[in-house]
Design an enzyme around this catalytic site. Structure first.
Site, mmCIF file in Angstrom:
data_model
loop_
_atom_site.group_PDB
_atom_site.id
_atom_site.type_symbol
_atom_site.label_atom_id
_atom_site.label_comp_id
_atom_site.label_asym_id
_atom_site.label_seq_id
_atom_site.Cartn_x
_atom_site.Cartn_y
_atom_site.Cartn_z
ATOM 1 N N ARG A 145 0.860 -1.188 0.000
ATOM 2 C CA ARG A 145 0.000 0.000 0.000
ATOM 3 C C ARG A 145 0.894 1.236 0.000
ATOM 4 N NH1 ARG A 145 -2.502 -3.361 3.974
ATOM 5 N NH2 ARG A 145 -4.617 -4.014 3.366
ATOM 6 N N LYS A 169 -2.925 -2.019 7.538
ATOM 7 C CA LYS A 169 -4.154 -1.476 8.113
ATOM 8 C C LYS A 169 -4.423 -2.104 9.470
ATOM 9 C CE LYS A 169 -6.780 0.045 4.084
ATOM 10 N NZ LYS A 169 -8.041 -0.126 3.316
ATOM 11 N N HIS A 235 -1.643 3.086 -6.475
ATOM 12 C CA HIS A 235 -2.450 1.890 -6.240
ATOM 13 C C HIS A 235 -2.576 1.037 -7.498
ATOM 14 C CE1 HIS A 235 -4.256 0.359 -2.661
ATOM 15 N NE2 HIS A 235 -5.354 -0.024 -3.289
ATOM 16 N N ARG A 238 -0.066 -1.623 -7.227
ATOM 17 C CA ARG A 238 -0.522 -2.677 -6.305
ATOM 18 C C ARG A 238 -1.560 -3.564 -6.998
ATOM 19 N NH1 ARG A 238 -1.445 -4.127 -0.757
ATOM 20 N NH2 ARG A 238 -3.653 -4.273 -0.192
ATOM 21 N N HIS A 261 -4.981 -8.334 3.025
ATOM 22 C CA HIS A 261 -6.435 -8.198 3.125
ATOM 23 C C HIS A 261 -6.959 -9.034 4.280
ATOM 24 C CE1 HIS A 261 -6.924 -7.057 -1.422
ATOM 25 N NE2 HIS A 261 -6.614 -6.023 -0.669
ATOM 26 N N TYR A 270 -9.878 -9.359 -7.959
ATOM 27 C CA TYR A 270 -8.848 -9.641 -8.960
ATOM 28 C C TYR A 270 -9.176 -10.877 -9.788
ATOM 29 C CZ TYR A 270 -6.400 -6.103 -6.344
ATOM 30 O OH TYR A 270 -6.070 -4.924 -5.729
#
Length: 294
Positions: A145, A169, A235, A238, A261, A270
């Protein structure tokens, strides 16, 4: 009431490790609920029932708020009421189970493999070129990220093992592998920049970590300099990492771990990109694809 709201946001920041950006969005969401309650003269938001919350969602929808924004707004409300229940301020969560209109999920834009490789291979004949090459190679090699890349320090980079440790995160630590080209670029940049353990891998103008905005601007400049037609942003690298890795490996769970994630449904976007690519191959190559029967 304001004290409860302040306490809730302190909880999100300290105990949940929520970023300043997400906190600002949540403040706007809870603020919208409070403003609606005042406008409708329905009393304090702690006293709202399920029907009133449904009326709030409907009013926001009529006002033109997108389905995605409505979903986030409801998520903030659910979290706020769940916290109030846990603290004993209310008995039940009136937002539990409430749903917003379903958002149409946009597929992320990516670079194809040739575009990505061409983009990251910039000249390294200047210190700035060394930095930019290392930054782009690391982005595409490891799928970090933007915030993770900006916050990376040399102490979190193991050039011998080919690994980087990042804070993702929710303050979750994860270790991701680094490809050989990115490792080579990082070694050159480390030798040029000093590479002290506590130093940012990519320092900003005043020695601290480079800002997200500076990275965004630089990537845009590099893409324009190469004459790329696509609007390239951090992004996108990524997204490209994830899509290309999934296309070659088929390992959705592995890609989820590498991206950091928490929920695999986030990674599943994806698989749609992969299917989109396969559909294009089929349409271009199959003799019966999208052709009218004679």
């Amino acid at each position: 009431m304001s004290r409860l709201v302040d306490d809730f946001f302190a909880f999100l920041h300290v105990e949940r490790g929520m970023s300043a950006h997400t906190l600002d969005a949540y403040r706007r969401d809870i603020g919208a609920l409070i403003a609606w309650g005042v406008q409708q003269a329905v009393g304090e938001v702690v006293a709202l029932d399920r029907a009133q919350l449904q009326a709030f969602v409907a009013a926001e929808h009529r006002r033109g708020l997108s389905a995605k924004s409505l979903q986030r707004r409801l998520s903030a409300c659910r979290g706020f009421y769940a916290w109030l229940v846990k603290r004993g301020h209310i008995a039940i969560n009136p937002a539990a189970g409430l749903r917003a209109p379903k958002a149409l999920r946009k597929l992320p834009r990516i670079l194809d493999a040739d575009e990505a490789v061409s983009f990251v291979q910039i000249p390294t004949d200047t210190p700035l070129g060394l930095r930019d090459r290392a930054l782009l190679e690391l982005f595409y090699s490891s799928g970090l990220r933007l915030s993770e890349l900006c916050g990376l320090r040399w102490g979190g980079v193991d050039l011998d093992a080919g690994l980087v440790s990042v804070l993702g995160k929710g303050s979750r630590q994860r270790v991701v592998p680094v490809g050989s080209y990115a490792l080579s670029a990082l070694r050159e940049w480390c030798a040029s920049s000093g590479g002290g353990a506590q130093q940012p891998v990519f320092p900003g103008r005043y020695g601290g970590p480079i800002s997200a905005r500076a990275v965004q601007v630089r990537i845009k400049q590099l893409a324009q300099r190469q004459g790329m037609a696509k609007h390239v942003h951090p992004h996108m690298l990524r997204h490209s990492f994830a899509s290309h890795l999934l296309e070659s490996s088929g390992d959705l769970r592995g890609v989820q771990e590498l991206l950091g994630h928490a929920d695999i449904t986030t990674t599943q976007i994806y698989t749609h990109l992969d299917f989109q690519y396969l559909s294009k191959v089929y349409d271009a190559a199959h003799p019966r694809a999208r052709r009218k029967a004679r």
